[in-house]
Design an enzyme around this catalytic site. Structure first.
Site, PDB file in Angstrom:
ATOM      1  CD  GLU A 250       0.891  -3.981   5.699  1.00 54.60           C
ATOM      2  OE1 GLU A 250       1.728  -3.291   6.288  1.00 54.60           O
ATOM      3  OE2 GLU A 250      -0.237  -3.575   5.373  1.00 54.60           O
TER       4      GLU A 250
ATOM      5  CG  ASP B  99       2.586   0.127   8.136  1.00 55.94           C
ATOM      6  OD1 ASP B  99       2.252  -0.544   7.140  1.00 55.94           O
ATOM      7  OD2 ASP B  99       1.762   0.563   8.953  1.00 55.94           O
TER       8      ASP B  99
ATOM      9  CD  GLU C  65      -3.261  -1.544   5.240  1.00 58.22           C
ATOM     10  OE1 GLU C  65      -3.423  -2.534   5.979  1.00 58.22           O
ATOM     11  OE2 GLU C  65      -2.684  -0.493   5.622  1.00 58.22           O
ATOM     12  CD  GLU C  66      -1.372   2.239   7.429  1.00 56.62           C
ATOM     13  OE1 GLU C  66      -2.126   1.797   8.322  1.00 56.62           O
ATOM     14  OE2 GLU C  66      -0.176   1.941   7.350  1.00 56.62           O
TER      15      GLU C  66
ATOM     16  CG  HIS D 290       0.481   2.705  12.653  1.00 57.43           C
ATOM     17  ND1 HIS D 290      -0.846   2.373  12.763  1.00 57.43           N
ATOM     18  CD2 HIS D 290       0.847   2.331  11.400  1.00 57.43           C
ATOM     19  CE1 HIS D 290      -1.275   1.818  11.623  1.00 57.43           C
ATOM     20  NE2 HIS D 290      -0.238   1.782  10.790  1.00 57.43           N
TER      21      HIS D 290
ATOM     22  CG  ASP E 171      -2.691   4.157   2.609  1.00 54.01           C
ATOM     23  OD1 ASP E 171      -2.221   3.095   2.138  1.00 54.01           O
ATOM     24  OD2 ASP E 171      -3.652   4.160   3.412  1.00 54.01           O
TER      25      ASP E 171
ATOM     26  CG  HIS F 131      -0.415  -0.002   2.535  1.00 54.49           C
ATOM     27  ND1 HIS F 131       0.015   1.146   3.153  1.00 54.49           N
ATOM     28  CD2 HIS F 131      -0.227  -1.005   3.430  1.00 54.49           C
ATOM     29  CE1 HIS F 131       0.445   0.851   4.374  1.00 54.49           C
ATOM     30  NE2 HIS F 131       0.322  -0.449   4.561  1.00 54.49           N
TER      31      HIS F 131
END
Length: 401
Positions: free
Chosen positions: A175, A113, A147-148, A373, A82, A80
């Site tokens: 992932e 990530d 995705e996030e 994150h 984003d 992803h």
């Protein structure tokens, strides 16, 4: 190697360029990201399409490496584009500068990530093409948005469309999570995600009275039941060292809403729970248990699901799955210690598996603090380069399975 030496590494340059593109929520602008990926496809002489499953603000970039037997089910290398928001004042480096320190740590949002995986695929394919290799199965690199925040504008809708159906996908890479020890985690399943709102209706009135069947009493009863269940899951983890967070059901009270002022007993209170249900749990029976608690509390309680993901069968990790055998045997041949795990959160693999396609989550990162994150997210340059070497073996092994 020093920071200056890493800065001259071509693969590190590409990775850092990708990290500097701020595809950050909210209101992500993917324009520069799409142009970057188009340039990468051109450099690899791979055809590329940009698909819009929902709207033009959320593009999916798809590169195609044609296989020698294109009639076979294809492989997708998914990532992803984003990334989650940052609190810049909590970082010691600009979160979109991709600074390299003297230890070779590359600091940037997305370094773990999961922009690393997206460009590691490219690095591996660059080397494989240079060696003259052509895969037996066609390989698609899919770079998806959203995705996030749930993937509703990306992978979830992409899978429903004609473009994806024509890809004839047989297996998906996606992932994983970094490991802090010497092992590498391989994720074959995800827990079932619920975001549940419980709306407690009850007798309203003056705060000086002891009214019957108040919303607060009902809330107290049900929340206590959830907390007792939560405690049992904590105890399971404490008692069994062979399981981790992905193997239990997590329950967390995340929001409380209601009331108008301190001396008025409200007619309605709302409690919101984040629930991740273990793959071994009977989901229907679990929901019935919650509804039974609500009846025991006195009734008048509405269950509203903000999110209620369907139960998705895990990817088979046995001899019936040739992709799994190729994947695992390759990691073993590289001398990598692996752990098979259930992913603790949620990734786009849940949509892929729900479509009946086997998927494995894997990020070739070990001996690294888990910072997805978090502030000061980083990845060491040597770890990044090693990941490319791993994919150089993994991709052909699975594509030729």
């Amino acid at each position: 190697m020093s920071a200056s030496q890493w800065e001259n590494n071509e693969e590190i340059k590409i990775f850092r360029e990708y990290l500097r593109i701020p595809t950050v929520h909210p209101n992500v602008d993917y324009t520069a990201c799409v142009e970057f990926l188009k340039r990468q496809a051109a450099s690899l002489e791979l055809p590329v399409d940009v698909v819009y499953p929902v709207n033009e603000k959320n593009p999916v970039v798809i590169m195609k490496w044609l296989g020698s037997q294109p009639e076979l089910p294809s492989i997708i290398l998914n990532s992803h584009t984003d990334v989650v928001p940052v609190f810049a004042d909590k970082w010691t480096h600009d979160p979109f500068s991709a600074d390299i320190d003297d230890e070779g740590k590359i600091y940037a949002r997305g370094s773990q990530d999961m922009k690393c995986v997206g460009t590691q695929y490219l690095g591996a394919i660059r080397a494989l093409k240079a060696s003259g290799y052509q895969p037996k199965r066609t390989i698609y690199l899919t770079y998806v948005p959203d995705e996030e925040v749930g993937g509703h504008l990306g992978m979830r809708e992409l899978i429903k469309g004609d473009y994806f159906k024509k890809m004839n996908v047989g297996f998906s890479f996606d992932e994983g999570i970094s490991s802090e020890d010497e092992t590498y985690a391989v994720y074959y399943a995800e827990r079932t995600l619920w975001h549940l709102h419980l709306k407690f209706s009850g007798t309203a009135g003056h705060g000086s009275l002891l009214l019957p069947n108040t919303a607060g009493e009902k809330l107290n009863y049900v929340v206590n039941k959830f907390m007792e269940f939560r405690k049992s899951q904590v105890q399971r983890l404490a008692d069994d060292s062979t399981i981790d967070i992905g193997d239990v059901t997590t329950v967390n009270l995340t929001q409380l809403k209601g009331g108008v002022q301190s001396n008025v007993v409200p007619p309605l209170l709302v409690a919101v729970f984040d629930i991740r249900i273990a793959v071994t749990v009977d989901v229907a029976a679990f929901e019935k248990q919650i509804r039974d608690w609500c009846e025991e509390a006195g009734g008048g309680i509405e269950l509203e699901f903000e999110m209620k993901n369907p139960v998705v069968k895990p990817t088979k990790i046995d001899a019936t799955n040739p992709f799994w055998l190729a994947f695992k045997q390759t990691l073993d041949s590289l001398g990598l210690k692996t752990r098979v795990r259930v992913f603790p959160g949620a990734t786009d693999s849940r949509y892929v598996r729900h479509a009946g396609i086997p998927a494995l989550g894997f990020s070739p990162i070990n001996k690294t603090q888990i910072l997805l994150h978090d502030h000061d997210e980083y990845l060491r340059a040597d770890t990044y380069i090693h990941g490319i070497e791993v994919y150089k073996k993994l991709i052909p092994a699975v594509a030729d399975a």
